[in-house]
Motif scaffolding. Structure first.
Motif, PDB file in Angstrom:
ATOM      1  N   ASN A   3       0.816  -1.209   0.000  1.00 25.72           N
ATOM      2  CA  ASN A   3       0.000   0.000   0.000  1.00 25.72           C
ATOM      3  C   ASN A   3       0.852   1.262   0.000  1.00 25.72           C
ATOM      4  OD1 ASN A   3      -2.366  -1.460   0.007  1.00 25.72           O
ATOM      5  ND2 ASN A   3      -2.707  -1.300   2.208  1.00 25.72           N
ATOM      6  N   GLU A   4       1.929   1.258   0.758  1.00 21.89           N
ATOM      7  CA  GLU A   4       2.800   2.444   0.804  1.00 21.89           C
ATOM      8  C   GLU A   4       3.457   2.686  -0.545  1.00 21.89           C
ATOM      9  OE1 GLU A   4       3.219   4.900   2.926  1.00 21.89           O
ATOM     10  OE2 GLU A   4       1.587   3.950   4.036  1.00 21.89           O
ATOM     11  N   THR A   5       3.841   1.606  -1.209  1.00 22.19           N
ATOM     12  CA  THR A   5       4.435   1.757  -2.540  1.00 22.19           C
ATOM     13  C   THR A   5       3.417   2.336  -3.515  1.00 22.19           C
ATOM     14  OG1 THR A   5       5.900  -0.125  -2.137  1.00 22.19           O
ATOM     15  CG2 THR A   5       5.581   0.539  -4.429  1.00 22.19           C
ATOM     16  N   LEU A   6       2.170   1.866  -3.415  1.00 18.89           N
ATOM     17  CA  LEU A   6       1.106   2.405  -4.269  1.00 18.89           C
ATOM     18  C   LEU A   6       0.907   3.894  -4.002  1.00 18.89           C
ATOM     19  CD1 LEU A   6      -1.302   2.288  -6.204  1.00 18.89           C
ATOM     20  CD2 LEU A   6      -2.693   1.462  -4.282  1.00 18.89           C
ATOM     21  N   LEU A   7       0.840   4.281  -2.734  1.00 16.59           N
ATOM     22  CA  LEU A   7       0.646   5.689  -2.404  1.00 16.59           C
ATOM     23  C   LEU A   7       1.804   6.539  -2.906  1.00 16.59           C
ATOM     24  CD1 LEU A   7      -0.792   5.368   1.236  1.00 16.59           C
ATOM     25  CD2 LEU A   7      -2.035   5.941  -0.848  1.00 16.59           C
ATOM     26  N   ASP A   8       3.016   6.030  -2.763  1.00 16.94           N
ATOM     27  CA  ASP A   8       4.177   6.768  -3.267  1.00 16.94           C
ATOM     28  C   ASP A   8       4.086   6.950  -4.779  1.00 16.94           C
ATOM     29  OD1 ASP A   8       5.233   6.973  -0.738  1.00 16.94           O
ATOM     30  OD2 ASP A   8       6.607   5.271  -0.938  1.00 16.94           O
ATOM     31  N   ARG A   9       3.675   5.899  -5.472  1.00 15.18           N
ATOM     32  CA  ARG A   9       3.553   5.990  -6.934  1.00 15.18           C
ATOM     33  C   ARG A   9       2.472   7.003  -7.318  1.00 15.18           C
ATOM     34  NH1 ARG A   9       2.467   0.933 -11.175  1.00 15.18           N
ATOM     35  NH2 ARG A   9       1.830   2.233 -12.968  1.00 15.18           N
ATOM     36  N   LEU A  10       1.331   6.983  -6.621  1.00 14.85           N
ATOM     37  CA  LEU A  10       0.270   7.933  -6.927  1.00 14.85           C
ATOM     38  C   LEU A  10       0.713   9.375  -6.672  1.00 14.85           C
ATOM     39  CD1 LEU A  10      -2.807   6.029  -5.417  1.00 14.85           C
ATOM     40  CD2 LEU A  10      -2.334   6.429  -7.838  1.00 14.85           C
ATOM     41  N   ARG A  11       1.441   9.592  -5.583  1.00  9.78           N
ATOM     42  CA  ARG A  11       1.935  10.946  -5.283  1.00  9.78           C
ATOM     43  C   ARG A  11       2.944  11.392  -6.333  1.00  9.78           C
ATOM     44  NH1 ARG A  11       2.331   8.659   0.245  1.00  9.78           N
ATOM     45  NH2 ARG A  11       0.501   9.375   1.426  1.00  9.78           N
ATOM     46  N   GLU A  13       3.083  10.465  -9.486  1.00  8.55           N
ATOM     47  CA  GLU A  13       2.490  10.662 -10.806  1.00  8.55           C
ATOM     48  C   GLU A  13       1.418  11.756 -10.836  1.00  8.55           C
ATOM     49  OE1 GLU A  13       1.684   7.357 -13.286  1.00  8.55           O
ATOM     50  OE2 GLU A  13       2.876   5.959 -12.113  1.00  8.55           O
ATOM     51  N   LEU A  14       0.728  11.971  -9.703  1.00  3.54           N
ATOM     52  CA  LEU A  14      -0.350  12.955  -9.687  1.00  3.54           C
ATOM     53  C   LEU A  14      -0.020  14.206  -8.878  1.00  3.54           C
ATOM     54  CD1 LEU A  14      -1.843  10.112 -10.291  1.00  3.54           C
ATOM     55  CD2 LEU A  14      -3.876  11.295  -9.512  1.00  3.54           C
ATOM     56  N   GLY A  15       0.981  14.119  -8.041  1.00  3.29           N
ATOM     57  CA  GLY A  15       1.294  15.216  -7.129  1.00  3.29           C
ATOM     58  C   GLY A  15       0.763  14.911  -5.744  1.00  3.29           C
ATOM     59  N   ALA A  16       1.488  15.334  -4.727  1.00  7.59           N
ATOM     60  CA  ALA A  16       1.121  15.001  -3.348  1.00  7.59           C
ATOM     61  C   ALA A  16      -0.250  15.552  -2.967  1.00  7.59           C
ATOM     62  CB  ALA A  16       2.187  15.536  -2.389  1.00  7.59           C
ATOM     63  N   ASP A  17      -0.599  16.743  -3.472  1.00  2.69           N
ATOM     64  CA  ASP A  17      -1.870  17.350  -3.097  1.00  2.69           C
ATOM     65  C   ASP A  17      -3.075  16.596  -3.643  1.00  2.69           C
ATOM     66  OD1 ASP A  17      -0.501  19.305  -1.765  1.00  2.69           O
ATOM     67  OD2 ASP A  17      -0.661  20.804  -3.357  1.00  2.69           O
ATOM     68  N   ALA A  18      -2.873  15.782  -4.667  1.00  2.00           N
ATOM     69  CA  ALA A  18      -3.972  15.050  -5.286  1.00  2.00           C
ATOM     70  C   ALA A  18      -4.278  13.740  -4.575  1.00  2.00           C
ATOM     71  CB  ALA A  18      -3.656  14.767  -6.754  1.00  2.00           C
ATOM     72  N   VAL A  19      -3.467  13.362  -3.591  1.00  2.88           N
ATOM     73  CA  VAL A  19      -3.638  12.095  -2.883  1.00  2.88           C
ATOM     74  C   VAL A  19      -3.922  12.391  -1.412  1.00  2.88           C
ATOM     75  CG1 VAL A  19      -2.630   9.867  -2.316  1.00  2.88           C
ATOM     76  CG2 VAL A  19      -2.059  10.974  -4.487  1.00  2.88           C
ATOM     77  N   VAL A  20      -5.121  12.084  -0.965  1.00  2.08           N
ATOM     78  CA  VAL A  20      -5.557  12.395   0.391  1.00  2.08           C
ATOM     79  C   VAL A  20      -5.601  11.117   1.215  1.00  2.08           C
ATOM     80  CG1 VAL A  20      -7.445  13.309   1.801  1.00  2.08           C
ATOM     81  CG2 VAL A  20      -6.937  14.332  -0.431  1.00  2.08           C
ATOM     82  N   THR A  21      -4.961  11.154   2.382  1.00  2.01           N
ATOM     83  CA  THR A  21      -4.998   9.995   3.285  1.00  2.01           C
ATOM     84  C   THR A  21      -5.457  10.365   4.692  1.00  2.01           C
ATOM     85  OG1 THR A  21      -2.630  10.287   3.750  1.00  2.01           O
ATOM     86  CG2 THR A  21      -3.222   8.710   2.013  1.00  2.01           C
ATOM     87  N   THR A  57      -3.861   6.635 -12.205  1.00  2.00           N
ATOM     88  CA  THR A  57      -4.459   6.056 -11.000  1.00  2.00           C
ATOM     89  C   THR A  57      -4.934   4.635 -11.256  1.00  2.00           C
ATOM     90  OG1 THR A  57      -5.187   8.244 -10.253  1.00  2.00           O
ATOM     91  CG2 THR A  57      -6.277   6.331  -9.280  1.00  2.00           C
ATOM     92  N   VAL A  58      -5.639   4.436 -12.367  1.00 13.38           N
ATOM     93  CA  VAL A  58      -6.170   3.105 -12.682  1.00 13.38           C
ATOM     94  C   VAL A  58      -5.037   2.109 -12.907  1.00 13.38           C
ATOM     95  CG1 VAL A  58      -7.466   1.796 -14.412  1.00 13.38           C
ATOM     96  CG2 VAL A  58      -8.354   3.981 -13.573  1.00 13.38           C
ATOM     97  N   ARG A  59      -3.995   2.535 -13.619  1.00 18.12           N
ATOM     98  CA  ARG A  59      -2.859   1.624 -13.867  1.00 18.12           C
ATOM     99  C   ARG A  59      -2.157   1.247 -12.571  1.00 18.12           C
ATOM    100  NH1 ARG A  59      -1.077   5.167 -18.886  1.00 18.12           N
ATOM    101  NH2 ARG A  59      -1.937   3.931 -20.611  1.00 18.12           N
ATOM    102  N   ALA A  60      -1.949   2.224 -11.711  1.00 13.91           N
ATOM    103  CA  ALA A  60      -1.262   1.951 -10.451  1.00 13.91           C
ATOM    104  C   ALA A  60      -2.088   1.007  -9.582  1.00 13.91           C
ATOM    105  CB  ALA A  60      -0.984   3.258  -9.716  1.00 13.91           C
ATOM    106  N   CYS A  61      -3.392   1.236  -9.520  1.00 17.97           N
ATOM    107  CA  CYS A  61      -4.258   0.377  -8.711  1.00 17.97           C
ATOM    108  C   CYS A  61      -4.347  -1.027  -9.302  1.00 17.97           C
ATOM    109  CB  CYS A  61      -5.642   0.996  -8.577  1.00 17.97           C
ATOM    110  SG  CYS A  61      -5.675   2.488  -7.546  1.00 17.97           S
ATOM    111  N   ALA A  62      -4.348  -1.121 -10.632  1.00 18.68           N
ATOM    112  CA  ALA A  62      -4.366  -2.443 -11.271  1.00 18.68           C
ATOM    113  C   ALA A  62      -3.109  -3.222 -10.923  1.00 18.68           C
ATOM    114  CB  ALA A  62      -4.514  -2.291 -12.781  1.00 18.68           C
TER     115      ALA A  62
END
Length: 460
Positions: A3-11, A13-21, A57-62
């Protein structure tokens, strides 16, 4: 992938502000307006600003095998956008551009985050009209309207969302981008994939753009109100209006419980005592509108209406329509609400209303029925005290009894709100085992990992 690797990848590719936890912020994105539907705790909420962000997002989650739950403004009433535990909630509200308005071809190209009313206002400047108008039109988004094939008050004349969708852009489960449909008035090349995705509730892909058909802007509406002593009398009028070929732009019905609630809320007399109201509008303009409503008025009088009144004054018409539009607010002032959504043949509307009266007596709660008489789509609302022991269970019993009643009258368990995460059992009962199997085959073909909105509509 952890999960942490996924969150890092999303941040990344999309920017930290676009990922809310943040847990408290995520809670505001984890459910819609249906109190009965279950909701889980997401791993993250992602707010991409463009289609590339959705695809990433979809690719990373897949790759991480993490579910994706698409979400618009959260105005839904079926739990269809509710989070499941450990998912990524993909919010499309930042994709809010009206890409194009083409007056000559009467179409608009929009992103899913565009608010319904904003689109209507924008095209009106070109003398055009986008008809679908859910009751939450001033804050619901086009993406959510597409996902549930939303309807609204004007369906009797203009139809539902799918009737205005020419084509879509959809992100599929592997992150690829599918374009369906066309910009032309006619086109039958291949399967109608556009209609497959409209109403799929985010279970097959994420809609990132839509090409929508528009209509010429109608004339300012004339409005009629008719008060009946009973629901059966109003039902007779509705059937005759349809049989005589009249097509008002709006035809709404309010039962006794609704009329009482709205009268108390607005502190006004709506023209009937212990009766049923029928509200109609005609947007054909001038003498044509007057003639149409005069014919409706005649039918209502012959069906036993105790009072009829119509006006072509826009401000006065808006005041009359306010009684319909504040219905939910009026009911919410009485307690917590479970709003149902069943559609029955127009000739069975009165049977549904009287059946809901019986259900209300059986459970000892208020059940108020309001709906679109022109197409039979009714919204019985169960009012209950959430703090009172046992009332929630009685309200749920009434809710299910209404769905059973709708099916028994030859209807459907949802006319416009969708199945979501609450009516899966009822979908299975309505479409049968073969229909459910076909749904599952389509889902497996387009989403083999079952990552798009799992548990919504049906389970694999």
């Amino acid at each position: 992938m952890s999960n942490e690797t996924l969150l890092d990848r999303l941040r990344a590719e999309l920017g930290a502000d676009a990922v809310v936890t943040d847990v408290d912020v995520m809670a505001t994105y984890s459910r819609d307006q249906m109190p009965l539907a279950p909701a889980g705790t997401p791993l993250a909420v992602v707010l991409p600003e463009d289609v590339d962000g959705v695809r990433a997002t979809v690719r990373a989650c897949a790759a991480a095998r993490v579910p994706v739950v698409p979400r618009g403004a959260g105005s839904g009433l079926s739990g269809g956008a509710n989070a499941v535990d450990g998912c990524v909630v993909l919010v499309t509200t930042k994709l809010d551009e009206i890409v194009e308005i083409d007056p000559d071809n009467r179409l608009a190209v929009v992103q899913p985050g565009v608010v319904n009313q904003d689109l209507r206002d924008a095209v009106a400047k070109h003398g055009l009209f986008y008809p679908p108008d859910p009751s939450s039109y001033d804050w619901c988004t086009i993406g959510g309207n597409l996902a549930t094939n939303a309807g609204g008050l004007c369906c009797v004349k203009y139809g539902v969302t799918s009737d205005f969708v020419l084509g879509l852009e959809v992100v599929l489960a592997d992150g690829s981008l599918l374009r369906t449909g066309r910009r032309t008035v006619k086109g039958v090349a291949g399967y109608d994939l556009t209609k497959l995705f409209v109403g799929s509730e985010g279970t097959l892909g994420v809609i990132t753009e839509a090409t929508l058909a528009l209509r010429p802007l109608p004339q300012a509406p004339a409005t009629l109100v008719a008060a009946f002593p009973s629901a059966p009398a109003a039902g007779v009028a509705v059937s005759r209006i349809v049989r005589e070929g009249l097509v008002p732009s709006l035809m709404e019905i309010m039962d006794t419980a609704t009329v009482d609630a709205v009268s108390n809320y607005l502190r006004t007399d709506l023209g009937t005592e212990r009766g049923t109201l029928l509200l109609c509008q005609s947007d054909t303009g001038g003498e044509r509108a007057s003639a149409e409503l005069s014919a409706v008025e005649r039918i209502c009088s012959e069906a036993g209406a105790e009072m009829t009144y119509h006006t072509d004054d826009l401000a006065e018409g808006d005041l009359l329509m306010r009684a319909r539009r504040v219905t939910l607010l009026a009911l919410e002032s009485m307690g917590s609400c479970m709003t149902d959504d069943v559609c029955v043949p127009r000739t069975r509307i009165a049977d549904l209303i009287t059946g809901c009266e019986r259900i209300a007596e059986e459970v000892g709660l208020t059940v108020a029925v309001v709906g679109h008489a022109g197409d039979g789509n009714m919204h019985p609302t169960v009012v209950y005290d959430a703090s009172s022991e046992g009332e929630f269970e009685r309200a749920k019993r009434a809710f299910d009894a209404i769905l059973e009643l709708g099916l028994s009258l030859g209807g459907t368990v949802t006319g416009e709100h969708g199945v979501g995460k609450f009516k899966q059992e009822w979908l299975a009962r309505e479409i049968g085992p073969v229909g459910l199997d076909v749904h599952r085959r389509i889902k497996r073909a387009l989403d083999p990992q079952n990552l798009f909105n799992p548990g919504s509509m049906f389970s694999l």
